[in-house]
Design a protein around this motif. Structure first.
Motif, PDB file in Angstrom:
ATOM      1  N   LEU A 128      48.656   3.154 -44.515  1.00  0.00           N
ATOM      2  CA  LEU A 128      47.865   2.823 -45.701  1.00  0.00           C
ATOM      3  C   LEU A 128      47.191   1.461 -45.550  1.00  0.00           C
ATOM      4  O   LEU A 128      46.003   1.306 -45.878  1.00  0.00           O
ATOM      5  CB  LEU A 128      48.751   2.836 -46.951  1.00  0.00           C
ATOM      6  CG  LEU A 128      49.188   4.206 -47.444  1.00  0.00           C
ATOM      7  CD1 LEU A 128      50.222   4.058 -48.553  1.00  0.00           C
ATOM      8  CD2 LEU A 128      47.997   5.017 -47.930  1.00  0.00           C
ATOM      9  N   ARG A 129      47.950   0.471 -45.054  1.00  0.00           N
ATOM     10  CA  ARG A 129      47.350  -0.854 -44.856  1.00  0.00           C
ATOM     11  C   ARG A 129      46.170  -0.770 -43.870  1.00  0.00           C
ATOM     12  O   ARG A 129      45.123  -1.371 -44.095  1.00  0.00           O
ATOM     13  CB  ARG A 129      48.396  -1.828 -44.332  1.00  0.00           C
ATOM     14  CG  ARG A 129      49.328  -2.328 -45.405  1.00  0.00           C
ATOM     15  CD  ARG A 129      50.246  -3.449 -44.877  1.00  0.00           C
ATOM     16  NE  ARG A 129      51.437  -3.521 -45.699  1.00  0.00           N
ATOM     17  CZ  ARG A 129      52.587  -2.922 -45.439  1.00  0.00           C
ATOM     18  NH1 ARG A 129      52.758  -2.223 -44.336  1.00  0.00           N
ATOM     19  NH2 ARG A 129      53.607  -3.015 -46.265  1.00  0.00           N
ATOM     20  N   ALA A 130      46.369  -0.037 -42.785  1.00  0.00           N
ATOM     21  CA  ALA A 130      45.303   0.109 -41.778  1.00  0.00           C
ATOM     22  C   ALA A 130      44.082   0.782 -42.403  1.00  0.00           C
ATOM     23  O   ALA A 130      42.941   0.380 -42.166  1.00  0.00           O
ATOM     24  CB  ALA A 130      45.818   0.896 -40.575  1.00  0.00           C
ATOM     25  N   ARG A 131      44.319   1.805 -43.209  1.00  0.00           N
ATOM     26  CA  ARG A 131      43.208   2.545 -43.828  1.00  0.00           C
ATOM     27  C   ARG A 131      42.420   1.642 -44.782  1.00  0.00           C
ATOM     28  O   ARG A 131      41.194   1.622 -44.764  1.00  0.00           O
ATOM     29  CB  ARG A 131      43.761   3.749 -44.585  1.00  0.00           C
ATOM     30  CG  ARG A 131      42.683   4.655 -45.136  1.00  0.00           C
ATOM     31  CD  ARG A 131      43.249   5.867 -45.839  1.00  0.00           C
ATOM     32  NE  ARG A 131      44.076   6.632 -44.908  1.00  0.00           N
ATOM     33  CZ  ARG A 131      44.875   7.620 -45.292  1.00  0.00           C
ATOM     34  NH1 ARG A 131      44.963   7.962 -46.568  1.00  0.00           N
ATOM     35  NH2 ARG A 131      45.592   8.287 -44.408  1.00  0.00           N
ATOM     36  N   LYS A 145      38.460  -0.176 -44.526  1.00  0.00           N
ATOM     37  CA  LYS A 145      37.414  -0.014 -45.538  1.00  0.00           C
ATOM     38  C   LYS A 145      36.830  -1.357 -45.961  1.00  0.00           C
ATOM     39  O   LYS A 145      35.747  -1.403 -46.520  1.00  0.00           O
ATOM     40  CB  LYS A 145      37.984   0.686 -46.765  1.00  0.00           C
ATOM     41  CG  LYS A 145      38.231   2.156 -46.533  1.00  0.00           C
ATOM     42  CD  LYS A 145      38.673   2.819 -47.817  1.00  0.00           C
ATOM     43  CE  LYS A 145      38.846   4.311 -47.583  1.00  0.00           C
ATOM     44  NZ  LYS A 145      39.130   5.011 -48.816  1.00  0.00           N
ATOM     45  N   SER A 146      37.516  -2.448 -45.705  1.00  0.00           N
ATOM     46  CA  SER A 146      37.052  -3.773 -46.168  1.00  0.00           C
ATOM     47  C   SER A 146      35.953  -4.309 -45.306  1.00  0.00           C
ATOM     48  O   SER A 146      35.695  -4.110 -44.218  1.00  0.00           O
ATOM     49  CB  SER A 146      38.209  -4.766 -46.162  1.00  0.00           C
ATOM     50  OG  SER A 146      39.196  -4.329 -47.050  1.00  0.00           O
TER      51      SER A 146
END
Length: 87
Positions: free
Chosen positions: A79-82, A86-87
């Motif tokens: 989730l953190r990687a995803r 996106k940032s």
């Protein structure tokens, strides 16, 4: 009318006094009426608890039957990687 069975019950003096006061106050016609209502409430509560427990067991079974789980660390890392991507 269903068969009626007479029973003798034992309770603390405080409970007995509460029963007598409730009947004397006019809320119920007899102590037996109070006890019957209490038993009906208790029975409904037990039925609800049993249904809730069975629903919980079904949910656990469904989870176990849905396949292998993933370690929480792995899920959070993904989730953190995803969200970082996106940032």
């Amino acid at each position: 009318m269903p068969a009626v069975e007479r029973m003798t019950i034992t309770m603390p003096a405080e409970m007995a006094e509460t029963l007598r006061q409730t009947v004397a106050g006019g809320e119920y016609a007899s102590t037996s009426e109070v006890v019957r209502e209490a038993l009906r409430d208790w029975s409904r509560s037990r039925d609800t608890e049993r249904r809730d427990l069975e629903a919980l067991r079904d949910a656990v079974r469904a989870g176990l039957d849905s396949g292998p789980g993933l370690p929480a660390d792995q899920v959070f890392a993904e989730l953190r990687a995803r969200y970082t991507a996106k940032s």
